[in-house]
Write a protein that holds these residues in place. Structure first.
Motif, PDB file in Angstrom:
ATOM      1  N   GLU A  23       9.702  -1.409  -2.938  1.00  0.00           N
ATOM      2  CA  GLU A  23       8.926  -0.297  -2.417  1.00  0.00           C
ATOM      3  C   GLU A  23       7.590  -0.776  -1.877  1.00  0.00           C
ATOM      4  O   GLU A  23       7.065  -1.801  -2.290  1.00  0.00           O
ATOM      5  N   ARG A  39       3.483  -5.686   0.079  1.00  0.00           N
ATOM      6  CA  ARG A  39       3.968  -4.440  -0.516  1.00  0.00           C
ATOM      7  C   ARG A  39       2.872  -3.425  -0.801  1.00  0.00           C
ATOM      8  O   ARG A  39       3.150  -2.258  -0.995  1.00  0.00           O
ATOM      9  N   LYS A  40       1.624  -3.875  -0.878  1.00  0.00           N
ATOM     10  CA  LYS A  40       0.507  -2.964  -1.126  1.00  0.00           C
ATOM     11  C   LYS A  40      -0.504  -3.183  -0.022  1.00  0.00           C
ATOM     12  O   LYS A  40      -1.189  -4.203   0.005  1.00  0.00           O
ATOM     13  N   THR A  64       3.547   0.486  -0.746  1.00  0.00           N
ATOM     14  CA  THR A  64       2.488   1.464  -0.962  1.00  0.00           C
ATOM     15  C   THR A  64       1.420   1.246   0.102  1.00  0.00           C
ATOM     16  O   THR A  64       0.966   0.117   0.306  1.00  0.00           O
ATOM     17  N   THR A  87      -2.354   2.702   1.420  1.00  0.00           N
ATOM     18  CA  THR A  87      -3.525   3.510   1.111  1.00  0.00           C
ATOM     19  C   THR A  87      -4.432   3.549   2.333  1.00  0.00           C
ATOM     20  O   THR A  87      -4.734   2.502   2.922  1.00  0.00           O
ATOM     21  N   THR A 115      -2.882   8.048  -0.510  1.00  0.00           N
ATOM     22  CA  THR A 115      -1.906   6.969  -0.667  1.00  0.00           C
ATOM     23  C   THR A 115      -0.495   7.511  -0.520  1.00  0.00           C
ATOM     24  O   THR A 115      -0.184   8.584  -1.020  1.00  0.00           O
ATOM     25  N   SER A 157       3.173   6.222  -1.593  1.00  0.00           N
ATOM     26  CA  SER A 157       3.840   5.188  -2.386  1.00  0.00           C
ATOM     27  C   SER A 157       5.342   5.459  -2.396  1.00  0.00           C
ATOM     28  O   SER A 157       5.800   6.463  -1.875  1.00  0.00           O
ATOM     29  N   ASP A 158       6.052   4.547  -2.980  1.00  0.00           N
ATOM     30  CA  ASP A 158       7.513   4.654  -3.078  1.00  0.00           C
ATOM     31  C   ASP A 158       8.190   4.664  -1.712  1.00  0.00           C
ATOM     32  O   ASP A 158       9.231   5.293  -1.541  1.00  0.00           O
TER      33      ASP A 158
END
Length: 117
Positions: free
Chosen positions: A32, A104-105, A34, A36, A71, A73-74
């Protein structure tokens, strides 16, 4: 006869344990992502598009409006995707550069979003 019974019991336990182990390995994991929005920009019609190495679209999802300090996410990375980019609409479309799915982030800031073309 006692030995045969013990052998069959042992084989049954071994077969069941192997079956459970193979089930857990067969399940596909879907990493996944995420994102922001740490910028001051409101990102309208915010989209995340995943592509493969040949830049073929694997997934294109519109997440609506991504407000500052919000944000998402998922976000599921589709199987076969190697890169992704983002888009937003502000009287015209603006597109981010490509990012590797290993990132990923992701935290967007003013300098990052301000350079989208």
């Amino acid at each position: 006869m006692k030995h045969i019974s013990k052998i069959f019991t042992l084989l049954a336990i071994l077969t069941l344990s192997l079956g459970f182990a193979s089930c857990s390995e067969d399940e596909e994991s879907y990493p996944e992502l995420t994102i922001t929005n740490n910028s001051t920009y409101t990102l309208n019609r915010f989209r995340v598009i995943f592509v493969n190495d040949d830049l073929e679209t694997m997934s294109d999802v519109d997440y609506g409006t991504l407000y500052p300090n919000e944000t998402i996410s998922d976000i599921v990375i589709p199987t076969g995707a190697t890169k992704y980019y983002m888009a937003t609409y502000q009287d015209q479309w603006f597109f981010s550069p490509y990012y590797s799915v290993s990132i990923r982030k992701l935290k967007l800031d003013n300098s990052t979003v301000g350079q989208w073309k």
